[in-house]
Design an enzyme around this catalytic site. Structure first.
Site, short mmCIF file in Angstrom:
data_model
loop_
_atom_site.label_atom_id
_atom_site.label_comp_id
_atom_site.label_asym_id
_atom_site.label_seq_id
_atom_site.Cartn_x
_atom_site.Cartn_y
_atom_site.Cartn_z
CD GLN A 24 77.69 -22.17 -36.98
OE1 GLN A 24 77.34 -23.25 -36.33
NE2 GLN A 24 78.54 -21.29 -36.50
CB CYS A 37 81.03 -12.43 -33.64
SG CYS A 37 81.98 -13.72 -33.98
CB SER A 84 85.93 -23.19 -37.47
OG SER A 84 86.52 -23.09 -36.33
C1 LIG Z 1 79.85 -18.99 -40.46
C2 LIG Z 1 81.26 -18.73 -39.42
N1 LIG Z 1 82.17 -18.37 -40.24
C3 LIG Z 1 83.23 -18.08 -39.53
C4 LIG Z 1 83.41 -18.13 -38.18
C5 LIG Z 1 84.81 -17.89 -37.38
O1 LIG Z 1 85.59 -19.20 -37.09
P1 LIG Z 1 86.55 -19.11 -35.98
O2 LIG Z 1 85.79 -18.67 -34.62
O3 LIG Z 1 87.19 -20.60 -35.94
O4 LIG Z 1 87.67 -18.17 -36.30
C6 LIG Z 1 82.46 -18.61 -37.36
C7 LIG Z 1 82.58 -18.54 -35.98
O5 LIG Z 1 81.55 -18.42 -35.20
C8 LIG Z 1 81.07 -18.80 -37.89
O6 LIG Z 1 80.10 -19.20 -37.31
#
Ligand SMILES: Cc1ncc(COP(=O)(O)O)c(C=O)c1O
Length: 384
Positions: free
Chosen positions: A176, A325, A196
């Protein structure tokens, strides 16, 4: 429609889209091939690596491209764990994204000892608490940098320093944060950092784990030996070109505009808190620059944060109840529970996340829509 869910994903920047299209049509070679097609594609990947390295003040060799934040977190955790033949001890926090807590739960099933550090009411880990939980067999500490649901920034440099002087590997999930706040990885003092692309205007499906030079990890995917043998598989050349472009744009366009984002964030926060029944969650002083989160104090088990998200969507405003998620689920948010909210309130979180494209007028419209929804759901409150 007003989109205020940039923590879930960001639209690719037009220059990113153009670059991805160009590479898809013209540089479609396999970077491992030794002929011209392959070599041109390899150059595209290396250019992206250079751009990302510049954004984080690391060397290109320290970057391992992955399919995103989830995979980067897996590589960090299993890459360290598989260095050991016997289970050891890992420390994490109670406010991690499931992309950290779920793989750690797998390690726990395999006999690893996992300590989950508590947080305070703002979602912050106290460095003293980390210190108190270190053990002689602690081999990894993984603490999220910017919490996706409540926006709290952890004191990562302080936490990392505690580990560094004891030779314990420190990982941070900075998904983030990268592209939204300046990140100088050597300055931060972390060994491993996940990011990401789709959180900062690059396409979905690309990201990276940054591995401090000299740190040995076991590979995550075995095969053709790409990414220095750490992550086999033909890289998605076009997506990585987009990631590189997004990294360049972060440096030239987005990070210099941070004051604009902070101004919007504070404006939205003040307007939301003027509505009856909303309370800010997370830290105010140490917070992601694009993030406002609240709990709706009059929610119950049927009318939760998801209810507000649903009604706002009907009125043309896209927000989220907690992390993307978790938004399909009705359970209380584990993050809010860890911060001391009871089960009822922990179902009533709502997140607004902004971008450099967001305008005050959009925020005004969103707040008006939310005010109408709240008035309909809680008519007994004072709405003068
Ligand atoms: C803090 C955090 N870590 C990991 C992820 C996962 O990333 P990705 O969607 O690229 O797999 C997210 C996605 O919402 C996130 O907010």
């Amino acid at each position: 429609m007003i989109y205020l869910d940039y923590s879930a994903t960001t639209p690719p920047h037009p220059q990113v889209t153009a670059r991805v299209a160009e590479v898809l049509s013209q540089e479609w070679g396999n970077p491992s091939s030794i002929h011209q097609y392959g070599q041109r594609a390899a150059l595209v990947v290396e250019r992206a690596r250079l751009a990302l390295a510049a954004l984080l003040a690391v060397t290109p060799e320290e970057i391992i491209f992955t399919s995103g934040g989830t995979e980067a977190n897996h590589l960090a955790i299993f890459g360290v764990a598989q260095n050991y033949t016997q289970p050891q001890h890992i420390i994490t926090s109670a406010v991690e994204h499931p992309a950290i807590s779920a793989p750690l739960a797998v390690l726990a099933q395999r006999g690893w000892q996992i300590t989950t550090l508590p947080v305070d009411a703002t979602g912050r880990v106290d460095p003293e608490t980390l210190l108190a939980h270190l053990q002689p067999n602690t081999v990894l500490v993984s603490i999220i940098y910017g919490q996706s649901e409540v926006g709290t920034l952890q004191p990562i440099a302080e936490l990392a320093q505690i580990c560094r002087c004891r030779g314990i590997v420190f990982h941070t999930d900075a998904v983030q944060v990268v592209g939204r706040l300046p990140v100088d990885m050597p300055d931060l003092g972390v060994d491993l950092l996940s990011l990401s692309g789709h959180k900062f205007y690059a396409p979905q499906g690309c990201g990276a784990l940054v591995v401090r030079r000299g740190l040995a990890l076991q590979p995550w995917l075995y095969g053709g030996g790409q990414e220095g043998g750490q992550r086999s598989g033909t890289p998605p050349v076009a997506l990585l070109a987009g990631l590189g472009m997004a990294a360049e744009l972060a440096q030239t366009e987005f990070l210099p505009q941070q004051a604009y984002l902070l101004n919007l964030r504070d404006y939205l926060c003040a307007r939301l808190l003027a509505l009856p029944g909303l309370r800010l969650t997370g830290s105010w002083s140490d917070r992601l620059p694009h993030h406002v989160s609240v709990v709706w104090q009059h929610g119950d088990t049927t009318h939760t944060g998801k209810t507000l998200v649903h009604y706002l969507n009907q009125r043309g405003v896209a927000v989220s109840s907690g992390s993307a998620c978790a938004s399909g689920k009705t359970q209380p948010s584990p993050v809010l529970q860890a911060m001391g909210y009871d089960d009822r309130l922990a179902r009533c979180g709502v997140r607004f996340s902004l971008s450099h494209y967001t305008t005050k007028s959009e925020l005004d419209q969103a707040v008006t829509a939310l005010g109408e929804v709240l008035q309909r759901l809680t008519p007994a409150l004072s709405w003068s």
